[in-house]
Design an enzyme around this catalytic site. Structure first.
Site, PDB file in Angstrom:
ATOM      1  N   GLY A 204       3.627  -4.646  -6.745  1.00  0.00           N
ATOM      2  CA  GLY A 204       2.554  -4.162  -5.880  1.00  0.00           C
ATOM      3  C   GLY A 204       1.569  -3.326  -6.664  1.00  0.00           C
ATOM      4  N   ASN A 205       0.699  -2.635  -5.963  1.00  0.00           N
ATOM      5  CA  ASN A 205      -0.239  -1.739  -6.640  1.00  0.00           C
ATOM      6  C   ASN A 205      -0.481  -0.517  -5.763  1.00  0.00           C
ATOM      7  OD1 ASN A 205      -2.677  -2.237  -4.911  1.00  0.00           O
ATOM      8  ND2 ASN A 205      -2.277  -4.322  -5.618  1.00  0.00           N
ATOM      9  N   ARG A 206      -1.266   0.420  -6.299  1.00  0.00           N
ATOM     10  CA  ARG A 206      -1.390   1.724  -5.648  1.00  0.00           C
ATOM     11  C   ARG A 206      -2.449   1.792  -4.551  1.00  0.00           C
ATOM     12  NH1 ARG A 206      -0.014   6.169  -8.874  1.00  0.00           N
ATOM     13  NH2 ARG A 206       1.025   5.615 -10.803  1.00  0.00           N
ATOM     14  N   SER A 207      -3.101   0.681  -4.229  1.00  0.00           N
ATOM     15  CA  SER A 207      -4.199   0.771  -3.272  1.00  0.00           C
ATOM     16  C   SER A 207      -3.709   1.192  -1.882  1.00  0.00           C
ATOM     17  CB  SER A 207      -4.894  -0.590  -3.170  1.00  0.00           C
ATOM     18  OG  SER A 207      -5.904  -0.503  -2.219  1.00  0.00           O
ATOM     19  N   ALA A 271      -7.045  -4.926  -3.217  1.00  0.00           N
ATOM     20  CA  ALA A 271      -6.591  -5.019  -4.600  1.00  0.00           C
ATOM     21  C   ALA A 271      -5.592  -6.173  -4.635  1.00  0.00           C
ATOM     22  CB  ALA A 271      -5.928  -3.722  -5.025  1.00  0.00           C
TER      23      ALA A 271
END
Ligand code: CTP
Length: 408
Positions: A204-207, A271
């Site tokens: 995943g990512n931090r968005s 993102a």
């Protein structure tokens, strides 16, 4: 400006302390008028310390000052947040049993009310009728947000963010709650995709999704019909916005592609993971316990995800419609500055506008303040927005969109 902040007896009263802060920081002179019930949730010392003024809930103190008439008469703006079902009912029927309800009867300035209550109470015909009555009389009743309520339940009834109430209140005073996006259909993607590895893990990512939610809410407030494709977003979203939850890049692509042609503007804030695991393990990937190779670890092979934004541009068959807006999270490096990378990206992706912001690990993700530059393909000057709240930046982005939007 002289602002009265009325606070009703709901758990969301604590959020009004932040609203009070925003108003004071804006240079306004704020008098807080809580109800007795509000003080059960947040005590008088908090309101007095933050506003620098004594608070009272009844009409029997400081009688010589005639506060039940003067406070309302002198106000340039009255905000009630949170407004409970009880307070809405009293206001709609003109009851005047305490100081706040007296203020509501004597005020001749804009009145902005932000209800917060459980979904059942918000949807009850009695509350609906009271809200309708207040709106008919010119009171600005803000739609509550949808999301987690006091208990484990969710639904419409949450107090919107202090920033949202603050903005709606200032717009009510300006009398220019602009509806310049009325008739415009807007599709926004936001959040961050999650690409599953096994039943419990994902890449995943931090968005956080905040900027996309702010864009969606700003557009809705300006009269647009808004659909928000939200990848793993846990934020409340203003009622009236259609939310389509997705998880992976492929799901996001499917929803965006299927819907884009029905919209006038498509904004890709999400993102999107550029890669996903090539193989999904149906059961949890386990450690091995081989004493001969205690450090053994699996290798995860990745494959490319589609570039959804570029795909939407390629699929656009209706000439200039929909207008397509991309986002670029950039860092400068040895091969070019943030802006150089962004211009190259605008060319590569072929979208109409590219909203660029510089990110570092902790610079923007999850934060409320942001600074962006809007690059235009039509050769128009780039527009710099911020540093400001994501909501204020969102309004600036919509101004830039309107500037470039072919007549609807
Ligand atoms: N985007 C997309 N599909 C992807 C990756 C990104 O639609 N697979 C969109 C994002 O929603 C955003 C824009 O493309 O609007 C820019 O995203 P970014 O990740 O900065 O761009 P990349 O193409 O991944 O560029 P690079 O990896 O070269 O920096």
């Amino acid at each position: 400006m002289r602002v009265v902040l009325g606070v009703g007896g709901g758990i969301a009263a604590y959020k009004s302390a932040l609203l009070l802060r925003l108003l004071s920081e804006g240079g306004h002179d704020v008098t807080v008028v809580p109800t007795d019930a509000a003080l059960q949730f947040v005590g008088a010392p908090t309101w007095e310390a933050l506003s620098g003024r004594a608070v009272q809930t009844d009409v029997w103190s400081n009688i010589t000052d005639v506060p039940h008439v003067r406070i309302g008469q002198e106000a340039d703006l009255v905000i009630v947040a949170p407004a409970t079902a009880d307070l809405l009912a009293k206001a709609a029927h003109g009851l005047a049993g305490d100081l706040l309800t007296n203020v509501l009867l004597t005020a001749r300035c804009p009145v902005v009310v932000a209800p917060a209550m459980h979904t059942e109470m918000w949807e009850h015909p009695a509350t609906r009728a009271n809200v309708a009555t207040l709106r008919e009389r010119g009171v600005h009743v803000i739609e509550p947000a949808s999301g987690r309520l006091t208990g484990a339940d969710t639904g419409p009834g949450r107090l919107p963010d202090p920033e949202t109430i603050h903005e709606a209140a200032l717009a009510a005073v300006d009398g220019d709650a602009t509806e310049d996006l009325t008739g415009t259909r807007v599709l926004v993607s936001t959040g961050g995709t999650r690409e599953p590895l096994d039943p419990v893990r994902y890449l995943g990512n931090r968005s956080s999704g905040k900027q996309g939610v702010a864009l969606a809410e700003a557009a809705a407030a300006r009269g647009a019909t808004v659909t928000l494709v939200a990848a793993n977003v846990s934020l409340p979203v203003a009622a009236g916005i259609e939310v389509v939850p997705v998880q992976t890049a492929l799901e996001l692509q499917e929803q965006m592609s299927a819907r884009a042609a029905d919209h006038d503007v498509v904004v890709m804030v999400a993102a999107v993971a550029d890669f996903r695991p090539a193989d999904y393990a149906e059961s949890k990937i386990k450690k091995t316990h081989d004493p001969a190779d205690p450090d053994a670890a699996p290798t995860i092979r990745l494959v490319r995800n589609p570039d959804i934004l570029a795909g939407l541009v390629a699929e656009r068959t209706g000439g200039e419609r929909p207008m397509i807006v991309g986002f670029a999270a950039e860092t400068g490096d040895g091969s070019g500055s943030v802006l150089e990378h962004a211009r190259a990206k605008l060319e590569r992706k072929g979208c109409d506008l590219l909203v660029v912001n510089e990110v570092g690990r902790d610079l923007t993700f999850g934060r409320d303040e942001t600074t962006v530059i809007v690059l235009r393909r039509d050769g128009g000057e780039p527009v710099e927005l911020g540093p400001a709240s994501k909501r204020v930046v969102a309004d600036g982005i919509w101004d830039a969109v309107l500037d470039s939007l072919p007549t609807r």
